[in-house]
Design a protein around this motif. Structure first.
Motif, PDB file in Angstrom:
ATOM      1  N   THR A 112       0.824  -1.210   0.000  1.00 55.25           N
ATOM      2  CA  THR A 112       0.000   0.000   0.000  1.00 55.25           C
ATOM      3  C   THR A 112       0.854   1.255   0.000  1.00 55.25           C
ATOM      4  N   ALA A 113       1.906   1.293   0.812  1.00 58.36           N
ATOM      5  CA  ALA A 113       2.767   2.471   0.880  1.00 58.36           C
ATOM      6  C   ALA A 113       3.437   2.736  -0.460  1.00 58.36           C
ATOM      7  N   GLY A 114       3.904   1.685  -1.119  1.00 58.75           N
ATOM      8  CA  GLY A 114       4.539   1.875  -2.421  1.00 58.75           C
ATOM      9  C   GLY A 114       3.581   2.417  -3.465  1.00 58.75           C
ATOM     10  N   HIS A 115       2.347   1.889  -3.492  1.00 58.41           N
ATOM     11  CA  HIS A 115       1.363   2.379  -4.465  1.00 58.41           C
ATOM     12  C   HIS A 115       0.991   3.832  -4.177  1.00 58.41           C
ATOM     13  N   LEU A 116       0.841   4.170  -2.912  1.00 58.90           N
ATOM     14  CA  LEU A 116       0.510   5.556  -2.569  1.00 58.90           C
ATOM     15  C   LEU A 116       1.627   6.507  -2.989  1.00 58.90           C
TER      16      LEU A 116
ATOM     17  N   VAL B  20      11.622  21.069 -16.532  1.00 56.20           N
ATOM     18  CA  VAL B  20      12.794  20.453 -15.888  1.00 56.20           C
ATOM     19  C   VAL B  20      12.381  19.721 -14.612  1.00 56.20           C
ATOM     20  N   ALA B  21      11.552  20.384 -13.786  1.00 60.23           N
ATOM     21  CA  ALA B  21      11.092  19.754 -12.553  1.00 60.23           C
ATOM     22  C   ALA B  21      10.241  18.520 -12.850  1.00 60.23           C
ATOM     23  N   ALA B  22       9.406  18.616 -13.881  1.00 59.61           N
ATOM     24  CA  ALA B  22       8.588  17.464 -14.253  1.00 59.61           C
ATOM     25  C   ALA B  22       9.460  16.309 -14.739  1.00 59.61           C
ATOM     26  N   PHE B  23      10.529  16.623 -15.467  1.00 56.94           N
ATOM     27  CA  PHE B  23      11.431  15.573 -15.941  1.00 56.94           C
ATOM     28  C   PHE B  23      12.139  14.890 -14.775  1.00 56.94           C
ATOM     29  N   LEU B  24      12.531  15.683 -13.778  1.00 55.16           N
ATOM     30  CA  LEU B  24      13.183  15.109 -12.602  1.00 55.16           C
ATOM     31  C   LEU B  24      12.229  14.198 -11.826  1.00 55.16           C
ATOM     32  N   THR B  25      10.984  14.607 -11.719  1.00 56.44           N
ATOM     33  CA  THR B  25      10.013  13.755 -11.023  1.00 56.44           C
ATOM     34  C   THR B  25       9.715  12.478 -11.807  1.00 56.44           C
ATOM     35  N   VAL B  26       9.776  12.575 -13.148  1.00 60.21           N
ATOM     36  CA  VAL B  26       9.592  11.359 -13.955  1.00 60.21           C
ATOM     37  C   VAL B  26      10.732  10.376 -13.706  1.00 60.21           C
ATOM     38  N   ILE B  27      11.953  10.897 -13.606  1.00 60.05           N
ATOM     39  CA  ILE B  27      13.096  10.030 -13.288  1.00 60.05           C
ATOM     40  C   ILE B  27      12.916   9.403 -11.909  1.00 60.05           C
ATOM     41  N   LEU B  28      12.456  10.219 -10.948  1.00 64.00           N
ATOM     42  CA  LEU B  28      12.204   9.694  -9.607  1.00 64.00           C
ATOM     43  C   LEU B  28      11.116   8.629  -9.630  1.00 64.00           C
ATOM     44  N   LEU B  29      10.083   8.841 -10.428  1.00 66.06           N
ATOM     45  CA  LEU B  29       9.011   7.859 -10.539  1.00 66.06           C
ATOM     46  C   LEU B  29       9.520   6.565 -11.165  1.00 66.06           C
ATOM     47  N   PHE B  30      10.408   6.680 -12.145  1.00 66.17           N
ATOM     48  CA  PHE B  30      10.973   5.484 -12.772  1.00 66.17           C
ATOM     49  C   PHE B  30      11.808   4.684 -11.771  1.00 66.17           C
ATOM     50  N   LEU B  31      12.631   5.383 -10.984  1.00 68.53           N
ATOM     51  CA  LEU B  31      13.440   4.708  -9.974  1.00 68.53           C
ATOM     52  C   LEU B  31      12.561   4.065  -8.895  1.00 68.53           C
ATOM     53  N   LEU B  32      11.496   4.771  -8.523  1.00 70.53           N
ATOM     54  CA  LEU B  32      10.583   4.217  -7.526  1.00 70.53           C
ATOM     55  C   LEU B  32       9.865   2.978  -8.066  1.00 70.53           C
TER      56      LEU B  32
ATOM     57  N   ILE C 256       9.157  -2.909  -7.860  1.00 68.20           N
ATOM     58  CA  ILE C 256       9.272  -4.255  -8.432  1.00 68.20           C
ATOM     59  C   ILE C 256      10.071  -5.151  -7.489  1.00 68.20           C
ATOM     60  N   ALA C 257      11.166  -4.589  -6.951  1.00 66.15           N
ATOM     61  CA  ALA C 257      11.961  -5.355  -5.992  1.00 66.15           C
ATOM     62  C   ALA C 257      11.173  -5.621  -4.715  1.00 66.15           C
TER      63      ALA C 257
END
Length: 227
Positions: free
Chosen positions: A166-170, A188-200, A205-206
């Motif tokens: 649940t915490a991960g999905h939220l 630029v800020a949106a691109f950084l958050t997209v990178i953060l979302l990809f890493l998350l 998955i792990a």
């Protein structure tokens, strides 16, 4: 906003069919069944090898009577991993975010390990409630504490899996919402958050695989104490 974030965890109904039922039955369609041929294809070979390696590592420290649980534990491991992984796809529902479902897995299996211990070796099973060398004055207190900890085990299993998924999905929902909000203001800020979302997403998955493994591993440890 809070209601919208938590709406994704509500079991939806489409055309009178609860989506949680489809989510629970769908994983078994994905895995191929073993054939009667002498040689299996690559997918079946890899699948059989992974199940054998997992069962070997999981049941290695358990006594021989506990090896009867190999099929149950391996099936539960594959089922939980598949549910957690499918829940990361868009427009899907994750059944493991429901505490009732996780308790339905944890409660009966934990109770089965306790019943096995009480039936086969009651002295050793009850001996876990009182450590050796305990002072006489502390015996009643320790028995009460150990009994409470014994009955908390299934609740801890269910809550751990529910809370992590649940915490991960939220968190993914919050970051995705922040990305859409930042897109008109700053690319630029949106691109950084997209990178953060990809890493998350990679982290989730792990987490989806690790939490399924931890769930089954703790069940095997409870079984080890009672066989």
């Amino acid at each position: 906003m809070i209601l919208n974030l938590f709406d994704q965890f509500n079991p939806s109904v489409y055309l009178g069919v609860p989506l949680i039922m489809i989510a629970l039955t769908f994983p078994w369609i994905l895995y191929p069944s073993p054939s009667n041929r002498w040689l299996n294809n690559r997918l079946l070979t890899v699948q059989s090898w992974l199940i054998k390696r997992f069962s070997h590592q999981l049941l290695l420290p358990i006594n021989t009577p506990g090896h009867k649980w190999a099929l149950i534990l391996a099936s539960l491991m594959i089922f939980l991993i598949t549910l957690n992984m499918l829940g990361l796809l868009p427009y899907t529902f994750t059944p493991t975010t429901q505490l009732s479902l996780n308790m339905a897995f944890a409660g009966p299996l934990w109770l089965a390990t306790v019943i096995i211990g009480m039936r086969n070796q009651p002295t050793a099973a009850l001996g876990h409630l009182l450590p050796e060398g305990t002072p006489i004055l502390l015996i009643p207190v320790l028995i009460i504490i150990e009994t409470i900890s014994l009955f908390i085990r299934p609740l801890a299993l269910g809550v751990r899996l529910t809370a992590n998924i649940t915490a991960g999905h939220l968190l993914m929902q919050l970051i995705a919402t922040a990305t859409l909000a930042l897109l008109p203001m700053s690319a630029v800020a949106a691109f950084l958050t997209v990178i953060l979302l990809f890493l998350l997403t990679l982290l989730e998955i792990a987490v989806a695989m690790i939490q399924a493994y931890v769930f089954v591993l703790l069940l095997s440890l409870y079984l080890q104490e009672n066989v």
